[in-house]
Design a protein around this motif. Structure first.
Motif, PDB file in Angstrom:
ATOM      1  N   ARG A 197      26.889  11.924 -27.560  1.00 50.56           N
ATOM      2  CA  ARG A 197      26.934  10.778 -26.865  1.00 50.56           C
ATOM      3  C   ARG A 197      26.879   9.510 -27.783  1.00 50.56           C
ATOM      4  NH1 ARG A 197      22.997  11.709 -22.239  1.00 50.56           N
ATOM      5  NH2 ARG A 197      22.879   9.471 -22.221  1.00 50.56           N
ATOM      6  N   THR A 198      28.035   8.705 -27.500  1.00 54.20           N
ATOM      7  CA  THR A 198      27.946   7.490 -28.003  1.00 54.20           C
ATOM      8  C   THR A 198      27.877   6.256 -27.289  1.00 54.20           C
ATOM      9  OG1 THR A 198      30.397   7.317 -27.748  1.00 54.20           O
ATOM     10  CG2 THR A 198      29.602   8.378 -30.062  1.00 54.20           C
ATOM     11  N   LYS A 199      27.908   6.463 -25.771  1.00 46.55           N
ATOM     12  CA  LYS A 199      27.855   5.405 -24.911  1.00 46.55           C
ATOM     13  C   LYS A 199      26.759   5.855 -23.658  1.00 46.55           C
ATOM     14  CE  LYS A 199      30.853   2.642 -22.185  1.00 46.55           C
ATOM     15  NZ  LYS A 199      32.126   2.345 -21.355  1.00 46.55           N
ATOM     16  N   ASP A 200      25.981   4.872 -23.450  1.00 46.51           N
ATOM     17  CA  ASP A 200      25.121   4.993 -22.459  1.00 46.51           C
ATOM     18  C   ASP A 200      25.659   5.503 -21.302  1.00 46.51           C
ATOM     19  OD1 ASP A 200      22.445   5.317 -21.715  1.00 46.51           O
ATOM     20  OD2 ASP A 200      21.980   3.267 -21.755  1.00 46.51           O
ATOM     21  N   THR A 201      25.406   6.679 -20.473  1.00 48.47           N
ATOM     22  CA  THR A 201      25.955   6.971 -19.208  1.00 48.47           C
ATOM     23  C   THR A 201      25.391   6.225 -18.016  1.00 48.47           C
ATOM     24  OG1 THR A 201      24.549   8.726 -18.870  1.00 48.47           O
ATOM     25  CG2 THR A 201      26.586   9.092 -20.250  1.00 48.47           C
ATOM     26  N   ILE A 202      24.381   5.622 -17.943  1.00 45.07           N
ATOM     27  CA  ILE A 202      23.756   4.801 -16.900  1.00 45.07           C
ATOM     28  C   ILE A 202      24.240   3.321 -16.876  1.00 45.07           C
ATOM     29  CG2 ILE A 202      21.638   4.052 -15.855  1.00 45.07           C
ATOM     30  CD1 ILE A 202      20.448   6.376 -17.240  1.00 45.07           C
ATOM     31  N   SER A 203      24.781   3.117 -15.718  1.00 50.01           N
ATOM     32  CA  SER A 203      25.303   1.514 -15.647  1.00 50.01           C
ATOM     33  C   SER A 203      24.229   0.572 -15.564  1.00 50.01           C
ATOM     34  CB  SER A 203      26.375   1.325 -14.359  1.00 50.01           C
ATOM     35  OG  SER A 203      25.286   1.710 -13.225  1.00 50.01           O
ATOM     36  N   GLU A 204      24.364  -0.580 -15.723  1.00 52.39           N
ATOM     37  CA  GLU A 204      23.313  -1.549 -15.665  1.00 52.39           C
ATOM     38  C   GLU A 204      22.865  -1.647 -14.276  1.00 52.39           C
ATOM     39  OE1 GLU A 204      21.414  -3.507 -17.511  1.00 52.39           O
ATOM     40  OE2 GLU A 204      22.326  -2.016 -19.057  1.00 52.39           O
ATOM     41  N   PRO A 205      23.471  -1.809 -13.183  1.00 51.36           N
ATOM     42  CA  PRO A 205      23.049  -1.846 -11.712  1.00 51.36           C
ATOM     43  C   PRO A 205      22.189  -0.577 -11.657  1.00 51.36           C
ATOM     44  CG  PRO A 205      25.264  -2.471 -11.680  1.00 51.36           C
ATOM     45  CD  PRO A 205      24.968  -2.010 -13.225  1.00 51.36           C
ATOM     46  N   ALA A 206      22.613   0.705 -12.181  1.00 50.73           N
ATOM     47  CA  ALA A 206      21.709   1.789 -11.826  1.00 50.73           C
ATOM     48  C   ALA A 206      20.332   1.775 -12.632  1.00 50.73           C
ATOM     49  CB  ALA A 206      22.695   3.202 -12.080  1.00 50.73           C
ATOM     50  N   ALA A 244      18.854  -1.046 -13.491  1.00 43.81           N
ATOM     51  CA  ALA A 244      17.718  -2.149 -12.835  1.00 43.81           C
ATOM     52  C   ALA A 244      17.297  -1.117 -11.465  1.00 43.81           C
ATOM     53  CB  ALA A 244      18.760  -3.213 -12.621  1.00 43.81           C
ATOM     54  N   ALA A 245      18.129  -0.598 -10.820  1.00 44.63           N
ATOM     55  CA  ALA A 245      17.564  -0.268  -9.672  1.00 44.63           C
ATOM     56  C   ALA A 245      16.407   1.081  -9.956  1.00 44.63           C
ATOM     57  CB  ALA A 245      18.623   0.557  -9.039  1.00 44.63           C
ATOM     58  N   ALA A 246      16.735   1.655 -10.879  1.00 44.44           N
ATOM     59  CA  ALA A 246      15.807   2.748 -11.525  1.00 44.44           C
ATOM     60  C   ALA A 246      14.380   1.994 -11.869  1.00 44.44           C
ATOM     61  CB  ALA A 246      16.166   3.422 -12.552  1.00 44.44           C
ATOM     62  N   ILE A 247      14.579   0.714 -12.611  1.00 44.67           N
ATOM     63  CA  ILE A 247      13.272   0.202 -13.100  1.00 44.67           C
ATOM     64  C   ILE A 247      12.446  -0.510 -11.925  1.00 44.67           C
ATOM     65  CG2 ILE A 247      12.650  -1.823 -14.273  1.00 44.67           C
ATOM     66  CD1 ILE A 247      14.716  -1.297 -16.394  1.00 44.67           C
ATOM     67  N   ALA A 248      13.457  -1.000 -10.982  1.00 40.06           N
ATOM     68  CA  ALA A 248      12.865  -1.652  -9.805  1.00 40.06           C
ATOM     69  C   ALA A 248      11.977  -0.533  -8.849  1.00 40.06           C
ATOM     70  CB  ALA A 248      13.772  -2.297  -8.875  1.00 40.06           C
ATOM     71  N   THR A 249      12.739   0.434  -8.660  1.00 35.79           N
ATOM     72  CA  THR A 249      12.005   1.816  -7.934  1.00 35.79           C
ATOM     73  C   THR A 249      10.626   2.285  -8.642  1.00 35.79           C
ATOM     74  OG1 THR A 249      14.288   2.462  -7.254  1.00 35.79           O
ATOM     75  CG2 THR A 249      12.364   3.922  -7.057  1.00 35.79           C
ATOM     76  N   ALA A 250      10.929   2.315 -10.210  1.00 38.68           N
ATOM     77  CA  ALA A 250       9.587   2.737 -10.792  1.00 38.68           C
ATOM     78  C   ALA A 250       8.518   1.656 -10.620  1.00 38.68           C
ATOM     79  CB  ALA A 250       9.906   2.700 -12.321  1.00 38.68           C
ATOM     80  N   GLY A 251       8.800   0.391 -10.501  1.00 41.95           N
ATOM     81  CA  GLY A 251       7.992  -0.453 -10.561  1.00 41.95           C
ATOM     82  C   GLY A 251       7.378  -0.587  -9.007  1.00 41.95           C
ATOM     83  N   ASN A 252       7.929  -0.163  -7.945  1.00 41.07           N
ATOM     84  CA  ASN A 252       7.438   0.067  -6.583  1.00 41.07           C
ATOM     85  C   ASN A 252       6.626   1.089  -6.507  1.00 41.07           C
ATOM     86  OD1 ASN A 252       8.883  -2.452  -5.591  1.00 41.07           O
ATOM     87  ND2 ASN A 252      10.580  -1.117  -4.963  1.00 41.07           N
ATOM     88  N   TRP A 253       6.776   2.185  -7.116  1.00 42.08           N
ATOM     89  CA  TRP A 253       5.925   3.343  -7.078  1.00 42.08           C
ATOM     90  C   TRP A 253       4.488   3.021  -7.885  1.00 42.08           C
ATOM     91  CZ3 TRP A 253       6.167   6.959  -3.890  1.00 42.08           C
ATOM     92  CH2 TRP A 253       7.148   7.495  -3.157  1.00 42.08           C
ATOM     93  N   LEU A 254       4.700   2.226  -8.856  1.00 36.42           N
ATOM     94  CA  LEU A 254       3.486   1.839  -9.679  1.00 36.42           C
ATOM     95  C   LEU A 254       2.798   0.911  -8.852  1.00 36.42           C
ATOM     96  CD1 LEU A 254       4.686   1.560 -13.262  1.00 36.42           C
ATOM     97  CD2 LEU A 254       3.440   3.171 -12.578  1.00 36.42           C
TER      98      LEU A 254
END
Length: 125
Positions: free
Chosen positions: A2-11, A13-23
């Motif tokens: 893999r040479t390119k990240d498969t997760i888009s920036e919006p996805a 950001a959403a994952a980070i926000a969700t993790a913060g909500n769970w914390l």
């Protein structure tokens, strides 16, 4: 390879926000346990509590519930996913529980060990 990240920036950001909500939710659970423990120890005479704590417990709930319902309704109106609606509804409770923990931690101190002895001696026939 893999040479390119498969997760888009919006996805991402959403994952980070969700993790913060769970914390934040886990912090609310911890704060709730602390508040419940301090109150039970206070009502049992082991720790000091503010004199009006039993009234404070009752009077703090209705405004928090109303704020939570409003936050959930607004979040649902904005077509947020169900988890985001739930987190929006939990934020007022989390804030209140954190304030209670800080207030009770600052106020409550262990009752001196001899206080129970004196209380027993005064009540003895």
């Amino acid at each position: 390879m893999r040479t390119k990240d498969t997760i888009s920036e919006p996805a991402r950001a959403a994952a980070i926000a969700t993790a913060g909500n769970w914390l934040g939710f886990l912090q609310m659970i911890s704060d709730t346990q602390s508040v419940m423990t301090m109150r039970l120890l206070g009502f049992g005479g082991v720790r000091r509590l503010p004199a009006d704590e039993h009234q404070e417990m009752l009077h703090e709930k209705p405004p928090i519930i109303a704020e939570s319902l409003l936050a959930g309704a607004m979040s649902a109106t904005w077509l947020q996913p169900p988890t985001q609606v739930w987190f929006a509804m939990m934020r007022p409770f989390a804030r209140a529980v954190q304030n209670n923990r800080e207030r009770l931690s600052a106020h409550s101190a262990p009752v001196p060990a001899d206080a129970a002895l004196h209380r027993t001696e005064r009540n003895a026939p």
